[in-house]
Design a protein around this motif. Structure first.
Motif, PDB file in Angstrom:
ATOM      1  N   LEU A 263       0.831  -1.202   0.000  1.00 25.11           N
ATOM      2  CA  LEU A 263       0.000   0.000   0.000  1.00 25.11           C
ATOM      3  C   LEU A 263       0.864   1.250   0.000  1.00 25.11           C
ATOM      4  CD1 LEU A 263      -2.642  -0.958   2.739  1.00 25.11           C
ATOM      5  CD2 LEU A 263      -2.901  -1.162   0.259  1.00 25.11           C
ATOM      6  N   ASP A 264       0.362   2.297  -0.627  1.00 27.13           N
ATOM      7  CA  ASP A 264       1.025   3.600  -0.528  1.00 27.13           C
ATOM      8  C   ASP A 264       0.737   4.241   0.818  1.00 27.13           C
ATOM      9  OD1 ASP A 264       2.166   4.178  -3.345  1.00 27.13           O
ATOM     10  OD2 ASP A 264       0.146   3.452  -3.749  1.00 27.13           O
ATOM     11  N   VAL A 265      -0.438   3.945   1.362  1.00 30.48           N
ATOM     12  CA  VAL A 265      -0.823   4.493   2.659  1.00 30.48           C
ATOM     13  C   VAL A 265      -2.001   3.683   3.174  1.00 30.48           C
ATOM     14  CG1 VAL A 265      -2.365   6.200   1.593  1.00 30.48           C
ATOM     15  CG2 VAL A 265      -1.503   6.596   3.908  1.00 30.48           C
ATOM     16  N   PRO A 283       3.167   3.575   5.698  1.00 37.40           N
ATOM     17  CA  PRO A 283       2.733   4.747   6.465  1.00 37.40           C
ATOM     18  C   PRO A 283       1.229   4.691   6.736  1.00 37.40           C
ATOM     19  CG  PRO A 283       3.211   5.351   4.187  1.00 37.40           C
ATOM     20  CD  PRO A 283       3.667   3.943   4.350  1.00 37.40           C
ATOM     21  N   VAL A 284       0.851   5.093   7.937  1.00 36.69           N
ATOM     22  CA  VAL A 284      -0.548   5.038   8.354  1.00 36.69           C
ATOM     23  C   VAL A 284      -1.037   6.428   8.728  1.00 36.69           C
ATOM     24  CG1 VAL A 284      -2.210   4.066   9.990  1.00 36.69           C
ATOM     25  CG2 VAL A 284      -0.273   2.683   9.217  1.00 36.69           C
ATOM     26  N   ASP A 343      -6.895  15.341   3.016  1.00 36.28           N
ATOM     27  CA  ASP A 343      -5.678  16.148   2.854  1.00 36.28           C
ATOM     28  C   ASP A 343      -4.453  15.443   3.439  1.00 36.28           C
ATOM     29  OD1 ASP A 343      -7.076  18.149   1.578  1.00 36.28           O
ATOM     30  OD2 ASP A 343      -7.312  19.399   3.367  1.00 36.28           O
ATOM     31  N   LYS A 344      -4.638  14.782   4.576  1.00 33.20           N
ATOM     32  CA  LYS A 344      -3.510  14.089   5.203  1.00 33.20           C
ATOM     33  C   LYS A 344      -3.068  12.901   4.350  1.00 33.20           C
ATOM     34  CE  LYS A 344      -2.090  15.078   8.643  1.00 33.20           C
ATOM     35  NZ  LYS A 344      -0.977  15.997   9.008  1.00 33.20           N
ATOM     36  N   ILE A 345      -4.009  12.180   3.798  1.00 27.65           N
ATOM     37  CA  ILE A 345      -3.664  11.058   2.910  1.00 27.65           C
ATOM     38  C   ILE A 345      -2.927  11.568   1.681  1.00 27.65           C
ATOM     39  CG2 ILE A 345      -4.623   9.264   1.410  1.00 27.65           C
ATOM     40  CD1 ILE A 345      -6.893   8.972   3.443  1.00 27.65           C
ATOM     41  N   LYS A 346      -3.400  12.663   1.123  1.00 31.02           N
ATOM     42  CA  LYS A 346      -2.757  13.247  -0.056  1.00 31.02           C
ATOM     43  C   LYS A 346      -1.322  13.657   0.260  1.00 31.02           C
ATOM     44  CE  LYS A 346      -3.347  16.895  -3.527  1.00 31.02           C
ATOM     45  NZ  LYS A 346      -2.003  17.486  -3.315  1.00 31.02           N
ATOM     46  N   GLN A 347      -1.104  14.234   1.433  1.00 28.37           N
ATOM     47  CA  GLN A 347       0.257  14.625   1.824  1.00 28.37           C
ATOM     48  C   GLN A 347       1.190  13.422   1.864  1.00 28.37           C
ATOM     49  OE1 GLN A 347       0.155  16.766   5.556  1.00 28.37           O
ATOM     50  NE2 GLN A 347      -1.388  18.205   4.813  1.00 28.37           N
TER      51      GLN A 347
END
Length: 356
Positions: A263-265, A283-284, A343-347
């Protein structure tokens, strides 16, 4: 000289047991001549099998075969036959306390985890008396147990249960398939054991809608098992073709860990899935309601900047999230905007792409 053999006791929920993995692995790497046996419930075996050559796993059905005092006495006799030299109780509840008592009577070297109950009470106190300061993490508490046993761990060695390239995707069903270079793989684990840790379903659906719009080539893997999860995930799959209900295709925890490693996130609550993804170096982005990272349960190597929670006077009100909301409105969760999570996922995704 008799070879040193450490018994590590940790029952409890999956997320709690998962937090033992980095510590035990680091112990095994720094003391390769020491045998280590982890005693836990049967479901935890995939976390420790093949983790290191000197680590073995021993399962105990404490709600069945080893239930009650008679069962624990039977378990103790079985453990004594293994000729342990040291006992590390990383749980410190009635069952493990009883086993620890028996081992102490047998003159074994025994230590148990410090839970910092007074500091926890200060963290959970009413707003005027609340002391909002970080407690030692569970990992630190576990390291301290082994230090007191005579096995200090200087530098933790654990990164992931897999090699840097991740688990073998060929072990997953064809429906998961290979990860294409232009795809983003995003994990979403929206449920937890207690209401105080679950972001409202309708708001989570808005997060999925935002992700689908921003990342039209992404695949959104939905993690979780149970009747509510199955009902919700089935509806989301019908509305958002990018969603994949993992439980329909993957049969084991090991398969889920393989998928998580690619996973990317991962988007998760303060739940077991946060800790499982952490074991794969993924990353989570974690959402915290009634609970708080200050209690020491943030996933291994996860960044506090990737946690999401509101700064309310009443928060945190619970260590594990099981207490009912005294306000009655669960503002700690309902007040988090879906855009904040998006927004946090996008970052995280943008940062990963920049560093690729």
């Amino acid at each position: 000289m008799k070879r040193k053999h450490i018994l590590v006791i940790r029952f409890s929920a999956l997320g709690d047991v998962a937090m033992v993995v980095p510590v035990v692995y680091s112990l095994a790497m720094q003391y390769p001549d020491v045998r280590i046996t982890v005693l836990s419930r049967p479901y935890a075996r995939p976390l420790f099998d093949d983790l290191a050559p000197n680590i073995s796993f021993m399962e105990a059905d404490i709600k069945g075969e080893y239930h009650g005092v008679r069962g624990l006495n039977s378990l103790y006799r079985r453990l004594v036959a293994k000729q342990f030299t040291h006992v590390a109780d990383l749980h410190s509840v009635l069952r493990s306390d009883y086993l620890r008592l028996r081992f102490n009577m047998g003159r074994f070297r025994v230590e148990h985890v410090e839970k910092h109950r007074l500091k926890r009470r200060h963290l959970l106190a009413k707003s005027t008396k609340k002391v909002k300061e970080p407690l030692p993490t569970s990992f630190q508490n576990y390291f301290d147990v082994f230090r007191r046993l005579g096995f200090p761990i200087d530098q933790p060695d654990f990164v992931s249960i897999f090699h840097p390239e991740g688990g073998n995707l060929n072990m997953l069903p064809a429906a998961i398939g290979p990860k294409r270079s232009w795809e983003q793989w995003i994990g979403i684990a929206p449920f937890a054991a207690h209401k105080g840790k679950v972001y409202p379903v309708e708001k989570m659906q808005q997060v999925i809608a935002l992700l689908s719009q921003r990342y039209p080539k992404a695949r959104l893997f939905l993690f979780g098992r149970g009747h509510e999860e199955e009902h919700t995930f089935t509806l989301w799959q019908q509305q958002y073709p990018q969603c994949v209900y993992v439980g329909q295709f993957l049969e084991s925890m090991h398969q889920e860990l393989i998928l998580m490693s690619h996973l990317d996130v991962m988007l998760s609550m303060d739940s077991a899935n946060m800790h499982m993804a952490s074991l794969t170096a993924t990353p989570v982005v974690s959402v915290w309601g009634a609970t708080h990272p200050y209690a020491g349960f943030l996933g291994w190597n996860q960044r506090e900047e990737n946690t999401i929670g509101l700064d309310l006077d009443c928060r945190p009100c619970s260590i594990y999230g099981q207490k009912p909301c005294k306000r009655g409105d669960y503002a700690c969760l309902n007040g988090i905007a879906p855009e904040t999570i998006f927004d946090k996922i996008k970052q995280v995704i943008d940062s990963k792409q920049q560093n690729a």
